[in-house]
Structures are given as C-alpha cells and as structure tokens.
Design an enzyme around this catalytic site. Structure first.
Site, PDB file in Angstrom:
ATOM      1  N   CYS A   1     -13.933   0.152   7.936  1.00  0.00           N
ATOM      2  CA  CYS A   1     -12.946  -0.329   7.201  1.00  0.00           C
ATOM      3  C   CYS A   1     -12.595   0.735   5.550  1.00  0.00           C
ATOM      4  CB  CYS A   1     -12.896  -1.497   6.251  1.00  0.00           C
ATOM      5  SG  CYS A   1     -13.167  -2.607   8.234  1.00  0.00           S
TER       6      CYS A   1
ATOM      7  N   CYS B   1       1.175  -1.333   0.062  1.00  0.00           N
ATOM      8  CA  CYS B   1       0.128  -0.087  -0.091  1.00  0.00           C
ATOM      9  C   CYS B   1       0.877   1.586   0.048  1.00  0.00           C
ATOM     10  CB  CYS B   1      -0.880   0.106   1.120  1.00  0.00           C
ATOM     11  SG  CYS B   1      -2.087  -1.059   1.626  1.00  0.00           S
TER      12      CYS B   1
ATOM     13  N   LYS C   1     -10.846   5.843   3.752  1.00  0.00           N
ATOM     14  CA  LYS C   1     -11.766   5.212   4.629  1.00  0.00           C
ATOM     15  C   LYS C   1     -12.770   5.725   3.299  1.00  0.00           C
ATOM     16  CE  LYS C   1     -15.069   3.541   6.749  1.00  0.00           C
ATOM     17  NZ  LYS C   1     -16.108   3.841   5.379  1.00  0.00           N
TER      18      LYS C   1
ATOM     19  N   HIS D   1      -9.212   3.505  -1.678  1.00  0.00           N
ATOM     20  CA  HIS D   1      -7.867   3.366  -1.190  1.00  0.00           C
ATOM     21  C   HIS D   1      -7.175   1.798  -2.878  1.00  0.00           C
ATOM     22  CE1 HIS D   1      -4.272   1.581   0.314  1.00  0.00           C
ATOM     23  NE2 HIS D   1      -4.698   0.444   1.027  1.00  0.00           N
TER      24      HIS D   1
END
Length: 391
Positions: A209, A86, A331, A335
């Site tokens: 998540c 990431c 969030k 992502h």
C-alpha cells in the site's frame, strides 16, 4: 492545432510536513518548476492555470485553485480547480495541453497539491473513500484498500498471481525511491519484509500500500513559439488519452482490468503514433501493488495474466526493457492525491533531461499513467524527445 511542449517541471518533497501548508508546498513546486526552464520565465508570462486537488481535510473547498495561484504572482490569470480523485493533476495536464493546442494560451501551468497527514487516521480513511462509489462501497464500509484487495484476489484467482508478485512491486519501487531525495518512503525493503508485513486488507499488506502524503507538483506547458524561445531540449507531449470508467467495482464485468486505462492508452498511443514497444520508461499508478500489475496489462506492456512474469524477469527494473516507476512510484515516492499526476510528469521531465536519480539510457519516449479512485477516471500521456521544436 499546434503541438504542446513540456518545458519545465518541479515538485516539493513528498512526505509528512506538519510545519508546511498547501500554499507553501505549492510555492516550492512552482519555484522548482520555474528553475528547471532553460530560459527565464516570469509569472506574468503564464496565461492560464489548472490545479488539481481532492481537498483532503476540507480546508479550502471553494476556489482552491486561485487560493494557491494568488501567491505566485499570477494575478488575473484564469485558474481552474480540477478534481478527479487521484487523477486530478493528470487531468490538469490534459486541460493545459488542450488549451495550448487550441491556441487559447501559449504558456499554461498545470499542477496539484494535497495535505493528508494532519488529520486522524479515520478522517483520512473517510476522505480516501470518497473516491469510491458512495452508496454501495463507501457507505457500506468498504475502504480504498478493500476495493483494491478485491481486485488483487480476483487476479490471483484468475491468473495465479501470488503474494510474492505483489511484494516484488514494493521491493523494486522502494529500491528506486531510496535514491530519490524527494521520496516519502525513501528506503529499501527486502522481499521478506514485503511478504511478511502486517495485513491491511487481505491479500494486501502494509508494504503493498502507498502512504498518505503531503506534497505538490507543477509543470509548464508551452506552445511551439514559446518552447522555441525557452527550451534547449524540447519535450513534445505527443499523445494524450483520457477515459472515464464505472466508479463502483460491482458495476464492472471484470475485476482484473481497468477498462478506462485501456481506452486512455489506446487514444494516447494512436495520437502519438507509437505502441508500447516504443516506450523507454513509464510512470504508472501504483497506489497498491496490484495496481501496478494491472497497469502492465492494461497499458499493453504484456498480455493479461503475464504481469507477474514481466516483473519477475526484471523487465521493469531500471536496467530492464521497460523501466517502470524509476521515481519510486506512489508506493515509495508517495501519493499526495492532487499532486500525483503531475508528480509523475516531473519524473518524465527529469528522465529526458538526464537528471533523474535513477536514470534510464537516452530515452526517446516515455509514458505517465494516472488513475482516479479504482478506475473511475484515467489519463495517459506519451512524451517524446524532439530534436527541435516543430520536428
């Protein structure tokens, strides 16, 4: 070594785009990046490129960097794929800055992309899991959410952090993301919604998540000479910090901190000659709500165990002492793994230019914090508004 400057930044919309490809998404990010530069930039002026991607779905594993830059007119330009989960494009930016500072190039492209929504849920979960420790986490069935759930449980046990604290992260970031036209989940949520959502990995629920997202981002890093010609409002990349950490949680002495974040932050602050008190905004890696709380503490915004208090007091709200994730964060904004790091930098660029959807008041210093996996690799960049190039 000379200074490096951020002179342009752009991203595609983040979301689910079944009619787009990784190339078309990166094309959009690149076009927006060029359009954001004060002066006219031709692709032929770019001398090097670093492109971050995990390669979710296994589409273009080999030569995935040149596979996107070949469509941008960057013929003959050395292009390197960067993979650090990431944090891939955070490391792309670090490489671009190092290249400019070393005098190897005067104008460098850094960016990243990911397409994550065209595979099954189980397949995507597998790809997310490869950023964890393979033998003892992924192959034993531990999910990405499960790893962060362990960190959340440990923080709750050690410091009294609550489900409400986790949920307030979601409420704040969704409020910001609702104003961001490029956000994947661009809607607000109430505290009640965030506290009562379906469980994903206890104590984390759905609103704790980030989503799986398609998107791309791109930024241009320039030397003093080029920045002087092309930038009316120079943004100096004042501090760069990076660190690796133990990939598996079982190898760490504590689950309530990410040591690589602390090390990377210390290096970035020292190089920039600032402390957390100087920051006017920050984009931090909130793949899960607990990750934002850990970032507050590891980046020095507050002492260990005080992240929940910092949040409840509103100090990380847009009108607080240190606004955090004005873009909506991972969030709400989304992502897309390879694009996330330079996506944060797009928000920093907009903050300094006064064009952010949720704008802070005349920022002088800002920070971007990008985490790979659960802390196996971290970058921290500190940005400074310069009165003129070379000042």
């Amino acid at each position: 070594m000379g200074d490096a400057y951020l002179i342009g930044a752009g991203q595609s919309p983040f979301g689910s785009f079944p009619d787009e490809t990784y190339r078309s998404l990166f094309d959009t990010a690149f076009d927006r990046c060029l359009a954001s530069v004060d002066g006219a930039v031709e692709p032929a002026q770019i001398e090097e490129a670093f492109v971050g991607t995990l390669g979710v779905g296994g589409r273009q594993i080999g030569l995935s960097g040149p596979a996107v830059t070949e469509h941008l007119g960057l013929h003959g330009v050395p292009t390197t794929r960067v993979e650090n989960a990431c944090a891939s494009s955070g490391y792309s930016l670090r490489n671009a800055v190092a290249t400019v500072r070393a005098g190897m190039a005067d104008l460098v492209l850094a960016g990243g992309y990911e397409v994550m929504t065209d595979t099954s849920g189980d397949h995507t979960k597998w790809w997310l899991g490869v950023s964890g420790e393979t033998e003892w986490e992924r192959l034993s069935g531990t999910t990405f959410a499960g790893v962060y759930a362990q960190m959340a449980s440990a923080h709750m046990a050690e410091y009294g952090t609550t489900t409400e604290d986790l949920s307030r992260v979601a409420v704040k970031n969704h409020a910001n993301g609702a104003q961001n036209p490029d956000a994947h989940l661009g809607f607000e949520c109430s505290l009640e919604d965030a506290m009562n959502a379906p469980s994903v990995a206890d104590p984390l629920n759905l609103y704790h998540c980030c989503p799986t997202t398609d998107g791309a981002s791109a930024v241009l890093v320039a030397s003093e000479a080029v920045a002087r010609d092309l930038s009316d409002e120079p943004i100096r990349i004042a501090g760069v910090g990076a660190a690796s950490g133990r990939v598996g949680l079982f190898q760490r002495p504590s689950l309530t901190s990410i040591p690589a974040t602390r090390t990377a932050a210390e290096r970035a602050y020292e190089e920039a000659g600032v402390s957390p008190e100087h920051l006017d905004f920050a984009e931090v890696h909130d793949c899960f709500a607990i990750a934002e709380l850990l970032a507050y503490e590891d980046l020095g915004f507050c002492a260990p165990g005080e992240a929940g208090t910092l949040l409840r007091e509103g100090r990380t709200d847009p009108d607080g002492d240190l606004p955090v994730n004005t873009s909506g964060g991972l969030k709400s904004k989304g992502h897309p793994i390879g694009a996330t790091g330079t996506g944060q930098v797009v928000e920093a660029f907009k903050q300094f230019r006064g064009t952010a959807a949720v704008q802070t008041d005349d920022p002088q210093y800002g920070l971007a914090h990008n985490v790979g996996g659960s802390g196996g690799g971290v970058t921290v960049h500190v940005f400074e508004r310069a009165s003129e190039v070379g000042s």
